[in-house]
Every structure is written in structure tokens, then in C-alpha cells.
Design a protein around this motif. Structure first.
Motif, PDB file in Angstrom:
ATOM      1  N   LYS A   1     -45.522  44.541  48.155  1.00 27.24           N
ATOM      2  CA  LYS A   1     -46.298  43.297  48.175  1.00 27.24           C
ATOM      3  C   LYS A   1     -46.588  42.806  49.589  1.00 27.24           C
ATOM      4  O   LYS A   1     -47.612  42.157  49.817  1.00 27.24           O
ATOM      5  CB  LYS A   1     -45.583  42.226  47.368  1.00 27.24           C
TER       6      LYS A   1
ATOM      7  N   LYS B   1     -39.802  36.185  47.418  1.00 28.51           N
ATOM      8  CA  LYS B   1     -40.218  37.294  46.558  1.00 28.51           C
ATOM      9  C   LYS B   1     -39.759  38.639  47.100  1.00 28.51           C
ATOM     10  O   LYS B   1     -39.919  38.899  48.308  1.00 28.51           O
ATOM     11  CB  LYS B   1     -41.750  37.329  46.485  1.00 28.51           C
TER      12      LYS B   1
ATOM     13  N   GLY C   1     -42.490  39.854  36.903  1.00 29.61           N
ATOM     14  CA  GLY C   1     -41.879  38.522  36.984  1.00 29.61           C
ATOM     15  C   GLY C   1     -40.455  38.542  37.538  1.00 29.61           C
ATOM     16  O   GLY C   1     -39.798  37.513  37.603  1.00 29.61           O
TER      17      GLY C   1
ATOM     18  N   GLU D   1     -43.149  32.562  50.418  1.00 33.96           N
ATOM     19  CA  GLU D   1     -44.480  32.004  50.198  1.00 33.96           C
ATOM     20  C   GLU D   1     -44.352  30.542  49.864  1.00 33.96           C
ATOM     21  O   GLU D   1     -43.339  30.111  49.290  1.00 33.96           O
ATOM     22  CB  GLU D   1     -45.144  32.690  48.984  1.00 33.96           C
ATOM     23  N   LYS D   2     -45.395  29.803  50.143  1.00 38.61           N
ATOM     24  CA  LYS D   2     -45.473  28.423  49.681  1.00 38.61           C
ATOM     25  C   LYS D   2     -45.501  28.497  48.150  1.00 38.61           C
ATOM     26  O   LYS D   2     -46.213  29.323  47.577  1.00 38.61           O
ATOM     27  CB  LYS D   2     -46.777  27.822  50.220  1.00 38.61           C
TER      28      LYS D   2
ATOM     29  N   LEU E   1     -46.814  27.110  44.944  1.00 38.53           N
ATOM     30  CA  LEU E   1     -47.896  26.208  44.530  1.00 38.53           C
ATOM     31  C   LEU E   1     -47.473  25.491  43.249  1.00 38.53           C
ATOM     32  O   LEU E   1     -46.932  26.109  42.330  1.00 38.53           O
ATOM     33  CB  LEU E   1     -49.188  26.986  44.320  1.00 38.53           C
TER      34      LEU E   1
ATOM     35  N   HIS F   1     -53.396  30.971  37.099  1.00 34.23           N
ATOM     36  CA  HIS F   1     -53.370  32.389  37.464  1.00 34.23           C
ATOM     37  C   HIS F   1     -54.725  32.967  37.045  1.00 34.23           C
ATOM     38  O   HIS F   1     -55.038  33.013  35.858  1.00 34.23           O
ATOM     39  CB  HIS F   1     -52.231  33.112  36.727  1.00 34.23           C
TER      40      HIS F   1
ATOM     41  N   GLN G   1     -47.971  31.249  30.851  1.00 33.99           N
ATOM     42  CA  GLN G   1     -46.909  32.206  31.165  1.00 33.99           C
ATOM     43  C   GLN G   1     -45.542  31.620  30.862  1.00 33.99           C
ATOM     44  O   GLN G   1     -45.354  30.412  30.898  1.00 33.99           O
ATOM     45  CB  GLN G   1     -46.907  32.524  32.668  1.00 33.99           C
TER      46      GLN G   1
ATOM     47  N   GLU H   1     -54.900  39.832  41.743  1.00 32.78           N
ATOM     48  CA  GLU H   1     -54.382  38.596  41.145  1.00 32.78           C
ATOM     49  C   GLU H   1     -54.350  37.463  42.164  1.00 32.78           C
ATOM     50  O   GLU H   1     -53.912  37.650  43.304  1.00 32.78           O
ATOM     51  CB  GLU H   1     -52.966  38.826  40.617  1.00 32.78           C
TER      52      GLU H   1
ATOM     53  N   GLU I   1     -51.092  39.459  44.362  1.00 33.57           N
ATOM     54  CA  GLU I   1     -50.802  40.902  44.332  1.00 33.57           C
ATOM     55  C   GLU I   1     -51.952  41.670  43.685  1.00 33.57           C
ATOM     56  O   GLU I   1     -52.813  41.085  43.036  1.00 33.57           O
ATOM     57  CB  GLU I   1     -49.495  41.193  43.584  1.00 33.57           C
TER      58      GLU I   1
HETATM   59  P1  ADP Z   1     -45.139  40.127  39.422  1.00 33.39           P
HETATM   60  O1  ADP Z   1     -45.482  41.303  40.266  1.00 33.39           O
HETATM   61  O2  ADP Z   1     -43.689  40.058  39.110  1.00 33.39           O
HETATM   62  O3  ADP Z   1     -46.025  39.956  38.234  1.00 33.39           O
HETATM   63  P2  ADP Z   1     -46.686  38.116  40.908  1.00 33.39           P
HETATM   64  O4  ADP Z   1     -46.650  38.045  42.379  1.00 33.39           O
HETATM   65  O5  ADP Z   1     -47.908  38.705  40.273  1.00 33.39           O
HETATM   66  O6  ADP Z   1     -45.363  38.857  40.373  1.00 33.39           O
HETATM   67  O7  ADP Z   1     -46.477  36.667  40.292  1.00 33.39           O
HETATM   68  C1  ADP Z   1     -46.312  36.442  38.909  1.00 33.39           C
HETATM   69  C2  ADP Z   1     -46.402  34.981  38.590  1.00 33.39           C
HETATM   70  O8  ADP Z   1     -45.414  34.246  39.354  1.00 33.39           O
HETATM   71  C3  ADP Z   1     -47.709  34.320  38.967  1.00 33.39           C
HETATM   72  O9  ADP Z   1     -48.698  34.490  37.976  1.00 33.39           O
HETATM   73  C4  ADP Z   1     -47.260  32.874  39.076  1.00 33.39           C
HETATM   74  O10 ADP Z   1     -47.074  32.299  37.811  1.00 33.39           O
HETATM   75  C5  ADP Z   1     -45.913  32.988  39.733  1.00 33.39           C
HETATM   76  N1  ADP Z   1     -46.047  32.911  41.213  1.00 33.39           N
HETATM   77  C6  ADP Z   1     -46.122  33.939  42.087  1.00 33.39           C
HETATM   78  N2  ADP Z   1     -46.291  33.493  43.354  1.00 33.39           N
HETATM   79  C7  ADP Z   1     -46.317  32.142  43.296  1.00 33.39           C
HETATM   80  C8  ADP Z   1     -46.483  31.083  44.276  1.00 33.39           C
HETATM   81  N3  ADP Z   1     -46.631  31.340  45.574  1.00 33.39           N
HETATM   82  N4  ADP Z   1     -46.499  29.805  43.815  1.00 33.39           N
HETATM   83  C9  ADP Z   1     -46.341  29.507  42.500  1.00 33.39           C
HETATM   84  N5  ADP Z   1     -46.181  30.459  41.543  1.00 33.39           N
HETATM   85  C10 ADP Z   1     -46.160  31.751  41.924  1.00 33.39           C
END
Ligand code: ADP
Length: 449
Positions: A116, A158, A165, A200-201, A203, A208, A232, A275, A287
Motif C-alpha cells: 500500500k 495501516k 479490512g 493516515e488521517k 476521515l 467509499h 461496511q 478505491e 488502494e
Molecule cells: P483493505 O485493503 O483492508 O480493504 P482499504 O485501505 O481498502 O483496506 O480500506 C478499507 C476500508 O477501511 C475503507 O473502505 C474505509 O471504510 C476504511 N478506511 C481506510 N482508510 C481510511 C481512512 N484514512 N479514514 C477513514 N476510513 C478509512
């Protein structure tokens, strides 16, 4: 033209690929574990090979066993589906070393996007907007504290190798940071074999929204609009729709073009999903998935195209069968993920399906590999079906999904069907006014579903 394709997967996605193969006149080979000898994908494929015991590690994740199955059956190409080996760059390398074809992007693209941190760096360089955060990995808690203090809380830690998830921990305040940091690292190491994490910040009110892209591997690429996957639970998608109730056409075209240009410039081949989190009219990349997504049917529905067929064509070196100007959105589509789980705890509920009746009628698609008497094995993911509806507009799609859910019968095991009945009665779902946190908050206040 491929004559025979091996599908390195199981369940509904294996059927999905077998169906595309059959329509293209291509023979299909199913692989299966001993727990799946009676599975529908084994029955539906032209040939099948047992590749190991029930444990995924020794069957669906066993690269030598899958390659041997190809050699035994003479399959020339492998479709990985989603999950299992679909984003494993070494698998792609081994396939190529054996003179076989992988239906998907190159090992290099998978490697870049699978990490990532590298994915974010690459996307930033390609002009894709990203979530504010650390530049690269964060090795110590002191470093993490410095960045978080500067950025402001809440933050999310992360694992760079994370997915599904997992490997993500939120720190609401400075007090939570140390635990979040060490748990994300530990989870990264134990689940994904890599303890590197980044910051990461976090949010607080995003949706999504993900963009479906498709590349021909030769510098040509298109986008197929977005999917809204904001509903989700534990960072995992439950209900998806396309188009997003939050985007207008100009916004869609702008972000879509940014994504298509980005993957065109790296000669990306096949299907991919970029995404984003979307908050206050801004997109923030999180990602890229270098494979077919579970929720791809909602895109297929509104564009009237077959993404698996297209993946196979591109893997054969053929051009894509559409250009950007051919791709027009028609209506609205919704997908409900039907899991064998007991709600509201979402406890896995494997067992025997006593009776299964799939819904039908105009605009209804049920992708599932279950049947009357089917024994859902406890070893794999709990997704047992996807109900997808397509209708001229969002209101009609909501009415249709409710109608179709009413027809769907799965007896013998607990499923998430009651969750969708309850969700569809909610104002936020009816109006499309929800964020990624809405479902969890709603579940906290609605224990009786
Ligand atoms: P994975 O690879 O495990 O699916 P992602 O990076 O795609 O992880 O993130 C999955 C979900 O986690 C996002 O759809 C969102 O709901 C939450 N998420 C990820 N990053 C953030 C963030 N910076 N702020 C708030 N929620 C986040």
C-alpha cells in the motif's frame, strides 16, 4: 485463442468464470480441496482436479498443486477470481515461468499495488489524489507520534501489506496511538508476514467510492464509472450500488479520466479498481485492487458488459471490445452480499442448506454456488451468494431488491438476508445519504434485526 482455462478459486466466482468460458467456447478446469468434492464449481466445469486437503493453505493457495493441475489437464491460462492467489505476484511469476498465461495484470503491477505504501507513492506520482498521511513507512512510535501530532487526530495506522479490512487500527486521540501502532504492526506481521505500517488521517464522514478501470496492457485504458461501497462492517463491504448517489456526471468523468490516464501510463492490463474515500467533494486514494472485485456485477449491469470475458480477451492479447465513448450508464444496480452468518453478531454459520430458492424476474441476477443439500464447509469465507438487481433508476432498484430478497429462500443455515430487509426500511439507505461509518453505528443501536 485459449482453448482451456483453469480457475484457481471456488464458490460463486468460480461459477462466474466458468460461465464466461462456456459462452466463449473455452473449456474450463475446476480445482478443489477435499472439502469441496461436491461443490457446484466442480460439477459445472468441464474437468476438475483435487488439489489438496480442506485447509486453503494446502489447496487453493498451493501454487505447485495448481500448476500441476494445469499440466495434467493441458489448461493454458489461469483465472484467479478474487481472494486466494489473485493478488500474489509470485504466483504470476511462476505461471509465466511455466509458459502459461495469467488472466490479470503483470507480476510487477500486482507487486507495486499490493504494497500500500508503494501503491500510494505510485498513484501520487501519476496525479491521483491521496489521503494525507506519512510519507512512506513509519518504524517507531516516536515517529508516529510526531506525524500524528502534526496532522491532528484521529489517525489510522495501516499495515502496508494489509487487506480484507485487517491490519488497520484507528487512534481517536494521542492516548490510543501506542496500542493502535503496536497492534497494526503485530497484525501485519502475523496475518501478512510484513510488519511495516504507515499513518493516515482518519476521515470521519467519507463515502467509499471506487472506480472500475480496464487496461489493454498496451497503453489503452477506460474507466467504467464508480461503485459506492460505503455500507461496511469492520471495513468490509456489505451492500454496494452503482452509480453512487453522491456523484454527478461531471465529477464522475473527471475522476474516471484521472484513473484511466493513470493506468494507461503504466500499460496496465485487465480489470482493476482504484478505491477512494470521498468527503467534502474531494477524492482520496486508499488502494488499488489488481483483480476482479466481488461487487463487479453492479458495474456489468449498468454498462451491459461482461468484465470476465473482457479479462480473457485482453489476456489473449486481443483489444478491448469497447472504447470510452461506447460506455454509457444505463439505470441503477444494487448488490447484497449474502453471507452464511448469524446476525446481528455476524457469527459464521456453516452447515447444510436444506432448501434453496433463487429469486428471478426482470433485472435480477443471483450469483451463488449453493444448492439444495449443499454442505457449506467451515474452512472458507462465509460469502454464499450475491443478489444483484438492475432497474431504470435508484428508486426502482430499491423496490426490486426488496422484492427479490422476499423471494430468496435459504433454509438450514443462518444468513444475512434479514439484515438487508431491515436496512431497506432505513431512511438513510432509501435516500442514499450514508457514510462508511453509518452501518456500524446503526448496528450498535439496532441489535434486533
Ligand atoms: P483493505 O485493503 O483492508 O480493504 P482499504 O485501505 O481498502 O483496506 O480500506 C478499507 C476500508 O477501511 C475503507 O473502505 C474505509 O471504510 C476504511 N478506511 C481506510 N482508510 C481510511 C481512512 N484514512 N479514514 C477513514 N476510513 C478509512
Amino acid at each position: 485463442m485459449f482453448k482451456k482455462i483453469l480457475i484457481a478459486n471456488r464458490g460463486e466466482i468460480a461459477l462466474r468464470v466458468i460461465r464466461a468460458c462456456r459462452e466463449m467456447g473455452i473449456k474450463s478446469v475446476a480445482v478443489h480441496s477435499t472439502a469441496d468434492s461436491d461443490a457446484m464449481h466442480v460439477r459445472m466445469a468441464d474437468e476438475s482436479v483435487c488439489i489438496g486437503p480442506p485447509s486453503g493453505t494446502h489447496s487453493y493457495l498451493s501454487i505447485p498443486n495448481i500448476i500441476s493441475a494445469c499440466e495434467i489437464t493441458g489448461a493454458e491460462a489461469i483465472h484467479p477470481g478474487y481472494g486466494f492467489l489473485s493478488e500474489n505476484a509470485s504466483f504470476v511469476q511462476v505461471i509465466e515461468d511455466h509458459g502459461l498465461s495469467f488472466i490479470g495484470p503483470t507480476a510487477e503491477h500486482i507487486r507495486t499495488m499490493g504494497d500500500k505504501i508503494t501503491a500510494k507513492e505510485t498513484m501520487r506520482k501519476l496525479g491521483v489524489p491521496c489521503v494525507p498521511g506519512s510519507e512512506g513507512g513509519v518504524d517507531t512510535i516516536e515517529q508516529a507520534r510526531e506525524i500524528a501530532d502534526e496532522m491532528g487526530y484521529p489517525v489510522i495506522i495501516k499495515a502496508t501489506a494489509g487487506g480484507g479490512g485487517r491490519g488497520m487500527k484507528v487512534a481517536q486521540t494521542a492516548d490510543d496511538l501506542e496500542v493502535a501502532f503496536s497492534t497494526a504492526r503485530a497484525e501485519g506481521k502475523s496475518v501478512f508476514g510484513n510488519e511495516e505500517v504507515y499513518l493516515e488521517k482518519y476521515l470521519t464522514l467519507p463515502r467509499h467510492i471506487e472506480i472500475q478501470v480496464f487496461g489493454d496492457g498496451k497503453g489503452g485504458a477506460v474507466h467504467l464509472g464508480e461503485r459506492d461501497c460505503s455500507l461496511q462492517r469492520r471495513h468490509q463491504k456489505v451492500f454496494e450500488e452503482a452509480p453512487s448517489p453522491a456523484l454527478d456526471e461531471a465529477t464522475r468523468q473527471k475522476i474516471g479520466k484521472t484513473c484511466a490516464d493513470a493506468i494507461a501510463s503504466i500499460n496496465y492490463a485487465g480489470a482493476g479498481t482504484i478505491e477512494f474515500l470521498y468527503e467534502n467533494d474531494e477524492f482520496y486514494f486508499i488502494e488499488m485492487n489488481t483483480r476482479l472485485q466481488v461487487e463487479h456485477p453492479v458495474t456489468e449491469a449498468i454498462f451491459g458488459i461482461d468484465l470476465v470475458r473482457e479479462q480473457i480477451r485482453v489476456a489473449e492479447g486481443m483489444p478491448m471490445s469497447f472504447k470510452q465513448e461506447d460506455l454509457k450508464i444505463n439505470g441503477h444496480a444494487i448488490e447484497c452480499r449474502i453471507n452464511a452468518e448469524k446476525v446481528p453478531e455476524f457469527r459464521p454459520s456453516p452447515g447444510t442448506v436444506k432448501q434453496y430458492h433463487a429469486p428471478g424476474g426482470l433485472g435480477v441476477r443471483m450469483d451463488s454456488a449453493i444448492y439444495d443439500g449443499y454442505k457449506i464447509p467451515p474452512h472458507y469465507d462465509s460469502l454464499i451468494g450475491k443478489l444483484i438487481v438492475h432497474a431504470p433508476d435508484r428508486a426502482a432498484a430499491l423496490a426490486r431488491v426488496e422484492r427479490a430478497l422476499g423471494e430468496l429462500v435459504i433454509d438450514g443455515v443462518d444468513t444475512t438476508i434479514p439484515l438487508f430487509h431491515a436496512l431497506l426500511r432505513e431512511k438513510a439507505v432509501q435516500s442514499g445519504d450514508y457514510t462508511i461509518h453509518w452501518l456500524e453505528q446503526w448496528l450498535d443501536t439496532n441489535p434486533e434485526i
